[in-house]
Enzyme design. Structure first.
Site, PDB file in Angstrom:
ATOM      1  CB  SER A  88      -0.928   0.285   1.188  1.00  0.00           C
ATOM      2  OG  SER A  88      -2.064  -1.259   1.223  1.00  0.00           O
ATOM      3  CB  SER A 121     -11.801   1.526  -4.199  1.00  0.00           C
ATOM      4  OG  SER A 121     -11.244   0.824  -4.370  1.00  0.00           O
ATOM      5  CD  GLN A 176      -7.565  -0.371  -4.741  1.00  0.00           C
ATOM      6  OE1 GLN A 176      -7.231  -0.573  -5.280  1.00  0.00           O
ATOM      7  NE2 GLN A 176      -6.545  -1.242  -3.533  1.00  0.00           N
ATOM      8  CB  SER A 218     -11.187   1.553   2.842  1.00  0.00           C
ATOM      9  OG  SER A 218     -12.090   0.254   2.677  1.00  0.00           O
ATOM     10  CG  ASP A 233      -7.844  -5.830   0.915  1.00  0.00           C
ATOM     11  OD1 ASP A 233      -8.211  -6.306   0.676  1.00  0.00           O
ATOM     12  OD2 ASP A 233      -6.631  -4.921   0.326  1.00  0.00           O
ATOM     13  CE  LYS A 270     -11.212  -4.779  -2.154  1.00  0.00           C
ATOM     14  NZ  LYS A 270     -10.126  -3.938  -1.315  1.00  0.00           N
ATOM     15  NE  ARG A 275      -5.136  -8.383   0.650  1.00  0.00           N
ATOM     16  CZ  ARG A 275      -4.047  -8.793   1.277  1.00  0.00           C
ATOM     17  NH1 ARG A 275      -3.470  -8.953   1.605  1.00  0.00           N
ATOM     18  NH2 ARG A 275      -3.411  -7.261   0.434  1.00  0.00           N
TER      19      ARG A 275
END
Length: 416
Positions: free
Chosen positions: A22, A143, A145, A171, A296, A323, A372
């Protein structure tokens, strides 16, 4: 390819964690926007970071980010303010991961972006140019992001950026991480209201920068210790910080409820140090948690809790469906192979009330091109000797040295 995994009888070791993906990904975008000459130190060597490094250093006409969702979002924003024309694309799965919200926002700010195939999805053709910037609204439930991608280009916009997040904000720690790193490079960016972030049109300053180790990667070693039956086991890492800005550092608190104690050699703010994990004899009888700020970690805790017979209800998981795979469905499917009936509610929650079923006779975990899945199921070897992991190399997306680290800890991993 398939790995067959058996756990060691005891663990007393030091694990060299990878650098934070990240932080690395954000550092590369900010480094490029600052006109930096020296790459950040201790960059992650994972696939996600490598595609960003290669894109920024080489700037080819066609940029293939493979399966790296972070790279798609961050680079789309970066390319939109960088002169020249580029096409950005990825895997077939990436071509079906939505990006319309970000593209709409960038177009509103002045970006020249064209969809080359399906509307709302990659690949994209981007012609970079100077943007005016100004005021923009975007749903806070998308998201983080997308939000981070917009924030990071804020300092190079003519009018800066005032970003209002409408509705529920998910998030948030990842947004705060972005703002913290922007300020580390000289930007003026912060929350100006409970739902609004203001970024001044003040350029970044180039500087030397070193990356902290990865709390997400650490979570799989917390899981390893939690699932071990040996109360003398101990694991150490270097390079983590007490009070880290990484959202997944919450794993430290959650695993304390599951019988893993964290000891920092130093608690000086902003100073990476050695961390020791010790196993305790008690854990909570049930775990309910809202993962809206750290989705996550969901796979890690679904596997850990079920195998420790800890019923749970995990909420805030809406983003798991977009994801690398639909993680909610993937978890339900793979946990059923282990003999656990996991249910979902409203598309954003996973619940296990202790319900069991007959496990598969020859358990092989599918990974769905999702790193993951492999990382979170591998420690299950403590409870399920000989568990098989299909397509184990997916871990290169975030933790390329994971299997070597497992072997060094004492796991026996056979290839089939």
């Amino acid at each position: 390819m398939q790995y067959i995994i058996n756990a060691p009888k005891s663990i007393n070791t030091t694990v060299k964690l990878p650098a934070s993906k990240s932080i690395s990904n954000r550092a590369m975008i900010i480094y490029a926007l600052s006109g930096g000459k020296t790459l950040p130190e201790n960059l992650s060597d994972c696939d996600d970071t490598n595609v960003i490094v290669n894109a920024i250093q080489n700037m080819p006409d066609v940029i293939d980010i493979k399966a790296a969702g972070t790279a798609m979002r961050f680079l789309s924003a970066y390319l939109s303010v960088t002169e020249d024309t580029h096409t950005i694309t990825g895997t077939e799965r990436m071509k079906h991961r939505p990006i319309g919200v970000l593209v709409d926002a960038l177009r509103f700010l002045g970006a020249d972006i064209t969809y080359l195939n399906e509307e709302g999805f990659p690949p994209l053709k981007i012609t970079g140019r100077k943007h005016e910037g100004g005021y923009l609204e975007i749903p806070g439930s998308v998201s983080s992001q997308y939000i981070s991608a917009l924030l990071m280009i804020g300092p190079v916009l003519c009018k800066g950026l005032t970003l209002k997040l409408t509705g529920e904000i998910i998030s948030r720690p990842y947004i705060d991480l972005t703002l913290w790193m922007m300020k580390e490079f000289g930007a003026e960016a912060d929350w100006s209201d409970i739902d609004t972030i203001t970024v001044k049109p003040k350029p970044y300053k180039s500087r030397e920068y070193s990356i902290e180790s990865d709390w997400s990667a650490a979570s799989y070693w917390y899981e390893t210790l939690a699932l071990s039956d040996n109360y003398e086991d101990e694991i150490k890492f270097a390079g983590l910080m007490d009070g880290s800005m990484q959202g997944d550092s919450i794993a430290r608190y959650l695993f304390s409820l599951m019988g893993v104690k964290t000891i920092f050699d130093s608690t000086k703010q902003g100073i990476p140090t050695t961390v020791t994990l010790k196993k305790l004899e008690r854990h909570v009888p049930r775990l309910d948690y809202d993962f809206i700020n750290s989705p996550d970690l969901a796979q890690t805790f679904v596997v850990s809790c079920a195998l420790m017979d800890i019923p749970f209800k995990f909420t805030g998981l809406r983003t798991l469906k977009i994801k690398e795979t639909d993680r909610i469905e993937a978890l339900k499917t793979e946990m059923k192979k282990l003999g656990y009936i996991i249910k979902d509610e409203n598309g954003d929650s996973l619940v296990w009330d202790g319900e069991r079923c007959e496990p598969a006779t020859d358990i092989a975990i599918d990974t769905y091109e999702d790193h993951r899945m492999a990382l979170s199921f591998a420690p299950a070897a403590f409870k399920l000797p000989g568990i098989k992991i299909n397509d184990p190399n997916v871990v290169t997306k975030s933790y390329p040295n994971f299997w070597n680290d497992m072997r060094n800890v004492g796991f026996i991993i056979d290839k089939k």
